[in-house]
Design an enzyme around this catalytic site. Structure first.
Site, short mmCIF file in Angstrom:
data_model
loop_
_atom_site.label_atom_id
_atom_site.label_comp_id
_atom_site.label_asym_id
_atom_site.label_seq_id
_atom_site.Cartn_x
_atom_site.Cartn_y
_atom_site.Cartn_z
N ASP A 143 -41.06 131.97 56.15
CA ASP A 143 -41.24 131.32 57.46
C ASP A 143 -42.08 132.10 58.35
OD1 ASP A 143 -39.75 128.98 58.88
OD2 ASP A 143 -38.17 129.73 57.56
N ASP A 166 -42.87 127.32 61.47
CA ASP A 166 -41.78 126.93 62.08
C ASP A 166 -42.21 126.11 63.42
OD1 ASP A 166 -38.95 127.17 62.50
OD2 ASP A 166 -39.49 128.30 64.41
N GLU A 199 -43.48 122.60 59.85
CA GLU A 199 -42.22 121.91 60.10
C GLU A 199 -42.70 121.02 61.51
OE1 GLU A 199 -37.91 122.46 62.19
OE2 GLU A 199 -39.58 123.64 62.84
N HIS A 205 -31.65 124.24 56.74
CA HIS A 205 -30.85 125.08 57.10
C HIS A 205 -30.35 124.64 58.59
CE1 HIS A 205 -34.72 126.18 58.55
NE2 HIS A 205 -34.00 126.75 59.62
N ASP A 206 -30.91 123.27 59.09
CA ASP A 206 -30.66 122.80 60.36
C ASP A 206 -29.84 121.48 60.01
OD1 ASP A 206 -32.36 124.63 61.60
OD2 ASP A 206 -34.14 123.53 61.31
C1 GLC Z 1 -36.97 125.50 63.64
C2 GLC Z 1 -36.14 126.33 62.62
C3 GLC Z 1 -34.64 126.38 63.33
C4 GLC Z 1 -35.01 127.30 64.47
C5 GLC Z 1 -36.03 126.50 65.43
C6 GLC Z 1 -36.53 127.51 66.25
O1 GLC Z 1 -36.59 124.26 63.76
O2 GLC Z 1 -36.03 125.28 61.30
O3 GLC Z 1 -33.73 127.05 62.47
O4 GLC Z 1 -33.81 127.31 65.00
O5 GLC Z 1 -37.13 126.41 64.63
O6 GLC Z 1 -37.23 128.72 65.62
#
Ligand code: GLC
Ligand code: CA
Length: 569
Positions: free
Chosen positions: A98, A204, A261, A337-338
Site C-alpha cells: 500500500d 490508497d 483504489e 480489508h474494508d
Molecule cells: C482506503 C483503505 C482503508 C483506509 C482508508 C484511509 O480506503 O482501504 O482501509 O481506512 O483508505 O487510508
C-alpha cells in the site's frame, strides 16, 4: 493484447496485523508472512499485496503513516522486509505494498511542523482553512463537508485557530497536492521503495487527492448538517495530471505494477481515464462497484431481511468485463480489508463449502487480475461479536458513537456491524484448531472467530474436497497451457442476463471457449442453455452433475466450468 506479468498474476492480499504472529505479541508481523510463504506458493499465489507496514500510531491500522521510510516496530524491521522480498522473489512471488498518499498520520513530522504556525515551511503540505465568517451557518467549520469516518471533515487546531482537513479520521490530515515540494517528497519516497526491489504499489484512496478548491458548501439534500458529498473530493481532472506526473517520474521505465483504489462511485468513463492503455496513469483500479448488491447497509432497519440482487451484481461485472476489453486492465476481487467477508455477503453459511467454491470459480474465471483476500480461500466468515467493545476499527468506533447519538440501541448497532463492519475481514487467519486458531501463542489483538474449529487452513489442506483445494485447482487451471489465454485474456459474454440467481457467461480466446455456470441460490432447478450442446465439464463443485444435450439440472450453489466444442468431438 500486450501480455504483462501482472495480468497473469494470481494476487493475494495480506492484512499483516491479522495474518500470522511469529513472536507471540498477538499481532501478525513480517516474519509471520515469511513463515507462510511456502503455503502461499502451494496455493499458487504469484503476487502479494501487503496492507501497510510503515511506522504508524495505528489509528487506522497503519493507513495513518508517521514515517514512510521505516517499518512499524510491531511488524518488524527493514531487514525483515528485505528478507521477505528476497524470499518471495525466490518463490517467484511479486510483492506490492500500500502507498498512502492522500493523508499522513498527525504524528508525521510534516504535520507536527505544519501545525506549529501559519508560516512554518511545512504549513502548505496540508489543507488549512479558517472557520466560517457567517455565524448563522449552523456549523463552526470552514464548510459543511462530511468525512468518511466522522461527521465533519475539519478539525480545529488550537495552535493557530485554523482547521485542517481530514476525509478519514481526525488523526489522518489530508495532504495538499497543490504543494509541489510535498509532491516531490512523495515521489522520491515511492522511488526509494522501488529501488529496494518492491514490485509496485496499491495507491490508497488515490482519486481523493484533489479537492474542490473553492471549498464552497455542499448543497446536497440530507438530514445531517455535514453533507456526505464525496464529489467535493473525488476524481477531479487535476488527479489525472498528478498521476501522469507520477507515472513519468516514478513508474516509467520500471516493470512494476500500480493499482489504484478509487473510493466512492466512479463511472466507466472515469475508470478508463485512470487505466486506459493510452493514458500512462495506473495499470488497474479497485472500485467498490460490485460490493453493494445486497442490502446489508440497510440492516439498521428493525424488519430488515438480507436480499442479494444478483441481476445488479451481474451487470456490474458485465460492465467491467465488456467496457474495458482491449482498452484497459482491471483487478477482480470479492473483498478486501474494508468489506464484510464475501461468504457472509454473497455466499451462504448453510452451504458453506458449495457457495465458497462457487465464489472461487467466479473470481478465477473472469478477466482481470484476481486478488484473493487472506482467509477467503477457506471461506472465513463475518465476526460474531456479542459486544460492541469487541470492535477495534476506528470507523466502527465512530459509527457506534454516531448511531448511539442518533438514538439507536446497542442491539441494532450490533446487528448493523455484524453485517457491515470492516473488522469482519480483519479477524485473525484461522490456521488450525489449536488455541487462537494457530494465529498467535499470545493474546490476539482482536478476537478470533470461534468457528475456527470447523473452518481452518490445516484441515482444508488435508481435505481434497475443501474450498481451499478448489482454489488451488482453479488457480492451476488459470495457469494451464490449455486455458490460460481464454481465462486471463479472453472475451466475456454474459448469458441469461435477466435470470434472478444464475450467473452464466462464456470466456473465449481463439479456439478455446469456456462456459461458466453459477447458481447464487439454494434452489434446485433446470436450465436450458443452447451453448451447452457440445459441452464437457472441466471443473465443478459437486461430485456429479446432471446435464444432457443443452439442459442442466442444477443444485444449490452449483458451479461448473464447461469447455464448449463447436463441432461434436
Ligand atoms: C482506503 C483503505 C482503508 C483506509 C482508508 C484511509 O480506503 O482501504 O482501509 O481506512 O483508505 O487510508
Ligand atoms: Ca508479532
Amino acid at each position: 493484447m500486450e501480455k504483462k506479468w501482472w495480468k497473469e498474476a494470481i494476487g493475494y492480499q495480506i492484512y499483516p496485523r491479522s495474518f500470522y504472529d511469529s513472536n507471540g505479541d498477538g499481532i501478525g508481523d513480517i516474519k509471520g508472512v515469511i513463515e507462510k510463504l511456502d503455503y502461499l506458493s502451494y496455493l499458487g499465489i504469484t503476487l502479494i499485496w501487503l496492507s501497510p507496514i510503515y511506522k504508524s500510531p495505528m489509528d487506522d491500522n497503519g493507513y495513518d503513516v508517521s514515517d514512510y521510510y521505516s517499518i512499524a516496530s510491531e511488524f518488524g524491521t527493514l531487514d525483515d522486509f528485505q528478507l521477505l522480498l528476497n524470499e518471495a522473489h525466490t518463490r517467484n512471488i511479486y510483492v506490492i505494498m500500500d502507498l498512502i498518499l492522500n493523508h499522513t498520520s498527525d504524528e508525521h513530522p510534516w504535520f507536527v511542523e505544519s501545525r506549529i504556525s501559519k508560516t512554518n515551511p511545512c504549513r502548505d503540505y496540508y489543507i488549512w482553512k479558517e472557520g466560517p465568517t457567517d455565524p448563522t451557518c449552523g456549523f463552526n467549520e470552514p464548510n459543511n463537508w462530511a468525512s468518511f469516518f466522522t461527521p465533519s471533515c475539519w478539525e480545529k487546531d488550537y495552535n493557530t485557530g485554523e482547521y485542517f482537513m481530514h476525509i478519514f479520521s481526525k488523526r489522518m490530515p489530508d495532504l495538499n497536492w497543490q504543494c509541489p515540494e510535498m509532491r516531490e517528497e512523495l515521489f522520491e519516497m515511492a522511488k526509494w521503495w522501488l529501488d529496494l526491489g518492491l514490485d509496485g504499489f496499491r495507491l490508497d484512496a488515490i482519486n481523493h487527492i484533489v479537492k474542490d478548491t473553492s471549498f464552497s458548501n455542499s448543497s446536497m439534500e440530507s438530514n445531517s448538517i455535514y453533507k456526505p458529498d464525496w464529489d467535493k473530493f473525488s476524481n477531479f481532472a487535476k488527479v489525472h495530471e498528478h498521476l501522469n506526473e507520477m507515472h513519468n517520474t516514478v513508474f516509467s521505465g520500471r516493470n512494476v505494477l500500480a493499482v489504484g483504489e478509487l473510493g466512492s462511485i466512479t463511472s466507466m468513463e472515469q475508470i478508463l481515464d485512470y487505466t486506459g492503455y493510452d493514458r500512462n496513469e495506473l495499470n488497474m483500479v479497485f472500485t467498490y462497484d460490485h460490493c453493494f448488491f445486497n442490502n446489508v447497509y440497510d440492516s439498521l432497519n428493525t424488519n430488515w431481511i438480507k436480499e442479494n440482487d444478483i441481476i445488479g451484481l451481474k451487470s456490474a461485472f458485465n460492465r467491467w468485463q465488456t467496457q474495458l476489453y482491449k482498452k484497459a486492465w482491471n483487478p477482480i476481487y470479492w473483498l478486501n480489508h474494508d468489506h464484510p467477508r464475501v461468504i457472509s455477503h454473497y455466499g451462504d453459511y448453510v452451504f458453506h463449502e458449495k457457495s465458497g467454491k462457487m465464489l472461487a470459480t467466479i473470481l478465477l474465471t473472469l478477466r482481470g487480475t484476481p486478488f484473493i483476500y487472506n482467509g477467503e480461500e477457506i471461506g472465513m466468515t463475518n465476526a460474531n461479536f456479542d459486544n460492541l467493545d469487541s470492535y477495534k476499527d476506528v470507523a466502527a468506533i465512530s459509527k457506534i458513537e454516531q448511531l448511539r447519538n442518533e438514538g439507536y440501541c446497542d442491539n441494532s448497532i450490533l446487528n448493523f456491524l455484524h453485517n457491515t463492519s470492516r473488522d469482519n475481514a480483519r479477524l485473525p487467519i484461522q490456521w488450525n484448531c489449536s488455541l487462537n486458531s494457530g494465529f498467535t501463542s499470545g493474546t490476539p489483538w482482536i478476537e478470533v472467530n470461534d468457528n475456527y474449529f470447523l473452518i481452518n487452513i490445516h484441515s482444508q489442506i488435508e481435505d481434497d474436497s475443501s474450498i481451499l483445494n478448489h482454489y488451488r485447482k482453479l488457480i492451476s487451471l488459470r495457469k494451464s497451457i490449455d486455458f490460460k489465454d481464454a481465462l486471463v485474456y479472453g472475451s466475456f459474454r454474459l448469458l441469461i442476463a435477466d435470470h434472478p440467481f444464475l450467473f452464466c457467461y462464456t470466456r473465449k480466446e481463439k479456439d478455446v471457449t469456456l462456459l461458466v455456470f453459477n447458481n447464487f441460490s439454494s434452489n434446485f432447478g433446470t436450465i436450458t442453455l443452447p451453448e451447452l450442446i457440445h459441452g464437457k465439464v472441466v471443473i465443478s463443485n459437486y461430485d456429479s452433475y446432471t446435464f444432457e444435450n443443452n439442459t442442466l439440472d442444477f443444485k444449490p450453489y452449483e458451479s461448473i466450468v464447461f469447455q464448449l466444442f463447436l463441432k461434436t468431438v
